[in-house]
Design a protein around this motif. Structure first.
Motif, short mmCIF file in Angstrom:
data_model
loop_
_atom_site.label_atom_id
_atom_site.label_comp_id
_atom_site.label_asym_id
_atom_site.label_seq_id
_atom_site.Cartn_x
_atom_site.Cartn_y
_atom_site.Cartn_z
N LYS A 91 -14.16 -6.18 -21.83
CA LYS A 91 -13.07 -5.68 -20.98
C LYS A 91 -12.97 -6.43 -19.66
N PHE A 92 -14.09 -6.95 -19.17
CA PHE A 92 -14.06 -7.66 -17.90
C PHE A 92 -13.27 -8.96 -17.99
N LYS A 93 -13.40 -9.65 -19.11
CA LYS A 93 -12.63 -10.88 -19.29
C LYS A 93 -11.14 -10.56 -19.41
N GLU A 94 -10.81 -9.52 -20.14
CA GLU A 94 -9.40 -9.15 -20.31
C GLU A 94 -8.78 -8.73 -18.99
N ILE A 95 -9.51 -7.96 -18.18
CA ILE A 95 -8.99 -7.55 -16.88
C ILE A 95 -8.78 -8.76 -15.99
N SER A 96 -9.72 -9.71 -16.03
CA SER A 96 -9.62 -10.91 -15.21
C SER A 96 -8.42 -11.76 -15.61
N LEU A 97 -8.12 -11.81 -16.90
CA LEU A 97 -6.97 -12.59 -17.37
C LEU A 97 -5.65 -12.01 -16.86
N ARG A 98 -5.66 -10.77 -16.48
CA ARG A 98 -4.44 -10.13 -15.97
C ARG A 98 -4.26 -10.34 -14.47
N GLY A 99 -5.12 -11.18 -13.87
CA GLY A 99 -4.97 -11.49 -12.46
C GLY A 99 -6.08 -10.88 -11.63
N ILE A 100 -6.41 -11.55 -10.51
CA ILE A 100 -7.46 -11.03 -9.63
C ILE A 100 -6.89 -10.84 -8.23
N ASN A 101 -6.46 -9.64 -7.93
CA ASN A 101 -6.13 -9.28 -6.55
C ASN A 101 -7.07 -8.16 -6.14
N LEU A 102 -6.86 -7.56 -4.99
CA LEU A 102 -7.79 -6.55 -4.50
C LEU A 102 -7.90 -5.35 -5.43
N LEU A 103 -6.76 -4.89 -5.95
CA LEU A 103 -6.79 -3.75 -6.86
C LEU A 103 -7.56 -4.07 -8.13
N ARG A 104 -7.36 -5.28 -8.61
CA ARG A 104 -8.06 -5.67 -9.83
C ARG A 104 -9.57 -5.75 -9.58
N ARG A 105 -9.95 -6.23 -8.40
CA ARG A 105 -11.38 -6.29 -8.06
C ARG A 105 -11.98 -4.89 -8.00
N LEU A 106 -11.22 -3.95 -7.45
CA LEU A 106 -11.68 -2.57 -7.41
C LEU A 106 -11.83 -2.01 -8.83
N HIS A 107 -10.87 -2.34 -9.68
CA HIS A 107 -10.92 -1.91 -11.07
C HIS A 107 -12.17 -2.48 -11.76
N LEU A 108 -12.43 -3.77 -11.54
CA LEU A 108 -13.61 -4.40 -12.14
C LEU A 108 -14.90 -3.75 -11.65
N ALA A 109 -14.94 -3.44 -10.34
CA ALA A 109 -16.13 -2.81 -9.78
C ALA A 109 -16.35 -1.42 -10.38
#
Length: 350
Positions: A91-109
């Motif tokens: 899931k971490f790779k798929e989330i990263s492919l959707r872009g890395i902004n602040l919200l996405r970083r929070l989601h990954l964390a």
């Protein structure tokens, strides 16, 4: 033995930019996004709790290490029952492919914290993909003793064979001399459908006769429809939306294409193989593990439009030839996997 299954049966809605390769969650959608996430977590937990209080059960089986896995872990602690988790993809790779902004970083964390809790609590962690198992073994070496490979079971019997019947059902009128290309799955950034549309545009310029059938929904559907129009292939593409019985779609196509940048365990690919279709797919580890040694397979670099084009041309020449179905039943059919799963369940039942 009674088994309580906690399963995450829906995907989060995201908002994407126009760029086919980059998808960002916008700030204005953050409140609804996280409310949706929270609603699933609380709703799933309370529903599962109410069911478990009325049932006698011996273990909990949860899919993936997100909110569904967290629900399983909480229930495992509350009822003191073993937890088995089945992981489909990274899931971490798929989330990263959707872009890395602040919200996405929070989601990954957030996902990283949940995953740590789930992996620590689980008695057994199953992986549908050998490649994902290998990745997790390196990432979480101290939990590797809990890891085991087991594909997800799929019902592969009763495949529909009548092309004409299914084309009429979906109101697709096509000349018999066209190659019918099919895609089944989510319409998201990691599925990389833009490269397929670009390849088909080049094929049309060369006079290649085709029609693309896309079955599935996702946040990129409007973008893909707009892209098909801008490439002047909109008359050659049918967006069917969500289709409950994908086997009916497979029955009408000649070549199945899967251009993903990332995959976990591609169910549609297994069904396409079981249907005896020629396969054009990305040369990524999760796909190579499944199709290794099979014929009528053409793998391509998922970022190369020319390679996608060449694979489609190569496989289209086989469309009128008779071939036996790919032998995937003994590996992936639900009847086989269910028996293996029950044996594992019995090891952890009291």
């Amino acid at each position: 033995m009674d088994i309580v299954i906690v399963y995450k049966y829906r995907a989060l809605s995201l908002i994407y930019t126009k760029d086919i390769q980059i998808a960002e969650l916008l700030w204005r959608s953050a409140i609804s996004y996280f409310l949706d996430y929270l609603a699933f977590l609380l709703g799933g937990f309370l529903l599962s709790l109410s069911l478990l209080f009325k049932s006698k059960f011996e273990l909990i089986y949860s899919h993936d290490t997100g909110n569904a896995g967290l629900i399983g872990a909480l229930l495992s602690v509350l009822f003191r029952k073993p937890l088995i988790v089945h992981i489909h993809g990274d899931k971490f790779k798929e989330i990263s492919l959707r872009g890395i902004n602040l919200l996405r970083r929070l989601h990954l964390a957030y996902e990283a914290i949940i995953e740590y809790i789930v992996l620590r609590k689980a008695s057994l962690i199953l992986f549908a993909s050998k490649h994902i198992l290998s990745e997790y073994s390196r990432r979480y070496a101290k939990y590797a003793r809990k890891f085991k490979h087991l594909p997800v079971g799929i019902k592969l019997s009763n495949l529909v064979k009548s092309k004409e019947k299914e084309r009429k059902k979906y109101k697709i009128k096509l000349p018999s001399d066209r190659v019918i290309i099919g895609y089944i799955g989510r319409l998201e950034a990691e599925k990389n459908l833009g490269v397929l549309l670009k390849a088909l545009s080049l094929l049309k310029d060369d006079g290649f006769k085709f029609h693309l059938v896309i079955a599935g929904t996702g946040t990129l559907k409007p973008t893909l429809e707009e892209m098909a129009s801008s490439l002047s292939i909109h008359d050659n593409v049918s967006f069917l939306g969500y289709v409950r019985d994908v086997k009916r779609i497979l029955s009408m196509i000649d070549v199945f294409v899967l251009p993903s940048l990332s995959e976990g365990f591609p169910l549609a690919l297994i069904e396409a193989l079981a249907s005896g279709k020629a396969i054009a797919a990305s040369s990524i580890p999760q796909i190579r593990d499944i199709v290794r040694g099979m014929n009528r397979i053409c793998l391509f670099n998922p970022r190369s439009v020319s390679e996608v084009k060449e694979c489609i041309i190569k496989l289209s020449k086989l469309k009128d030839k008779a071939y036996p179905r790919h032998n995937v039943f003994e590996k992936y059919d639900i009847s086989v996997i269910a028996l293996k799963l029950l044996k594992l369940f019995n090891l952890f039942s009291s």
